[in-house]
Design a protein around this motif. Structure first.
Motif, mmCIF file in Angstrom:
data_model
loop_
_atom_site.group_PDB
_atom_site.id
_atom_site.type_symbol
_atom_site.label_atom_id
_atom_site.label_comp_id
_atom_site.label_asym_id
_atom_site.label_seq_id
_atom_site.Cartn_x
_atom_site.Cartn_y
_atom_site.Cartn_z
ATOM 1 N N PRO A 18 -24.965 -9.007 -28.862
ATOM 2 C CA PRO A 18 -24.202 -10.190 -28.443
ATOM 3 C C PRO A 18 -23.425 -10.769 -29.622
ATOM 4 C CG PRO A 18 -26.579 -10.538 -28.163
ATOM 5 C CD PRO A 18 -26.391 -9.197 -28.767
ATOM 6 N N PRO A 19 -22.276 -11.354 -29.355
ATOM 7 C CA PRO A 19 -21.488 -11.931 -30.447
ATOM 8 C C PRO A 19 -22.191 -13.159 -31.037
ATOM 9 C CG PRO A 19 -20.543 -12.525 -28.332
ATOM 10 C CD PRO A 19 -21.655 -11.558 -28.051
ATOM 11 N N ALA A 34 -20.318 -14.150 -20.214
ATOM 12 C CA ALA A 34 -19.348 -13.303 -19.513
ATOM 13 C C ALA A 34 -18.894 -12.156 -20.410
ATOM 14 C CB ALA A 34 -18.146 -14.146 -19.070
ATOM 15 N N GLU A 35 -18.716 -12.423 -21.688
ATOM 16 C CA GLU A 35 -18.306 -11.385 -22.638
ATOM 17 C C GLU A 35 -19.395 -10.310 -22.758
ATOM 18 O OE1 GLU A 35 -17.276 -11.198 -27.364
ATOM 19 O OE2 GLU A 35 -16.775 -13.027 -26.279
ATOM 20 N N VAL A 36 -20.638 -10.736 -22.870
ATOM 21 C CA VAL A 36 -21.753 -9.789 -22.969
ATOM 22 C C VAL A 36 -21.883 -9.005 -21.667
ATOM 23 C CG1 VAL A 36 -24.259 -9.577 -23.199
ATOM 24 C CG2 VAL A 36 -22.996 -11.124 -24.702
ATOM 25 N N ARG A 37 -21.760 -9.673 -20.544
ATOM 26 C CA ARG A 37 -21.877 -9.001 -19.243
ATOM 27 C C ARG A 37 -20.823 -7.902 -19.105
ATOM 28 N NH1 ARG A 37 -20.447 -8.982 -13.804
ATOM 29 N NH2 ARG A 37 -22.237 -8.966 -12.391
ATOM 30 N N THR A 38 -19.598 -8.190 -19.506
ATOM 31 C CA THR A 38 -18.526 -7.198 -19.438
ATOM 32 C C THR A 38 -18.846 -5.984 -20.308
ATOM 33 O OG1 THR A 38 -16.888 -8.910 -18.984
ATOM 34 C CG2 THR A 38 -16.065 -6.824 -19.852
ATOM 35 N N ALA A 39 -19.331 -6.221 -21.523
ATOM 36 C CA ALA A 39 -19.669 -5.117 -22.430
ATOM 37 C C ALA A 39 -20.794 -4.265 -21.852
ATOM 38 C CB ALA A 39 -20.066 -5.663 -23.798
ATOM 39 N N GLY A 47 -25.037 5.293 -19.117
ATOM 40 C CA GLY A 47 -26.488 5.341 -19.307
ATOM 41 C C GLY A 47 -27.067 3.968 -19.567
ATOM 42 N N PRO A 48 -28.367 3.945 -19.892
ATOM 43 C CA PRO A 48 -29.051 2.666 -20.081
ATOM 44 C C PRO A 48 -28.535 1.898 -21.301
ATOM 45 C CG PRO A 48 -30.503 4.499 -20.629
ATOM 46 C CD PRO A 48 -29.250 5.089 -20.079
ATOM 47 N N VAL A 49 -28.705 0.584 -21.228
ATOM 48 C CA VAL A 49 -28.219 -0.311 -22.277
ATOM 49 C C VAL A 49 -29.373 -1.166 -22.772
ATOM 50 C CG1 VAL A 49 -26.649 -2.234 -22.736
ATOM 51 C CG2 VAL A 49 -25.923 -0.383 -21.258
ATOM 52 N N GLN A 50 -29.389 -1.403 -24.076
ATOM 53 C CA GLN A 50 -30.413 -2.262 -24.674
ATOM 54 C C GLN A 50 -29.742 -3.465 -25.307
ATOM 55 O OE1 GLN A 50 -32.456 -0.509 -27.963
ATOM 56 N NE2 GLN A 50 -34.145 -1.935 -27.836
ATOM 57 N N LEU A 51 -30.263 -4.652 -25.035
ATOM 58 C CA LEU A 51 -29.755 -5.879 -25.656
ATOM 59 C C LEU A 51 -30.616 -6.223 -26.838
ATOM 60 C CD1 LEU A 51 -29.025 -8.098 -22.551
ATOM 61 C CD2 LEU A 51 -27.399 -6.814 -23.907
#
Length: 51
Positions: A18-19, A34-39, A47-51
C-alpha cells in the motif's frame, strides 16, 4: 510495487504494498483504499496477491 515470488512450489504470490500517505479525513482513506483495490484487482488476474 514488488517483484513476484514463487511460494510453496506452485503459487506465484504477488505482493502489493500500500502507498505511504498521511490520511487526514475519510476522503483520503477512501482514495487510498481505492488505489490499493485497483492494484490488487489488476494482479489477481495473474494469481494470488499478498498485502
Amino acid at each position: 510495487m514488488c517483484r513476484e515470488r514463487v511460494v510453496a512450489g506452485a503459487w506465484r504470490v504477488q505482493p502489493v504494498t500500500p502507498p505511504y500517505r498521511i490520511l487526514r479525513d475519510e476522503a483520503d482513506l477512501d482514495a487510498g483504499l481505492a488505489e490499493v483495490r485497483t492494484a490488487v484487482i489488476q494482479k489477481l488476474a495473474n494469481g494470488p496477491v499478498q498485502l
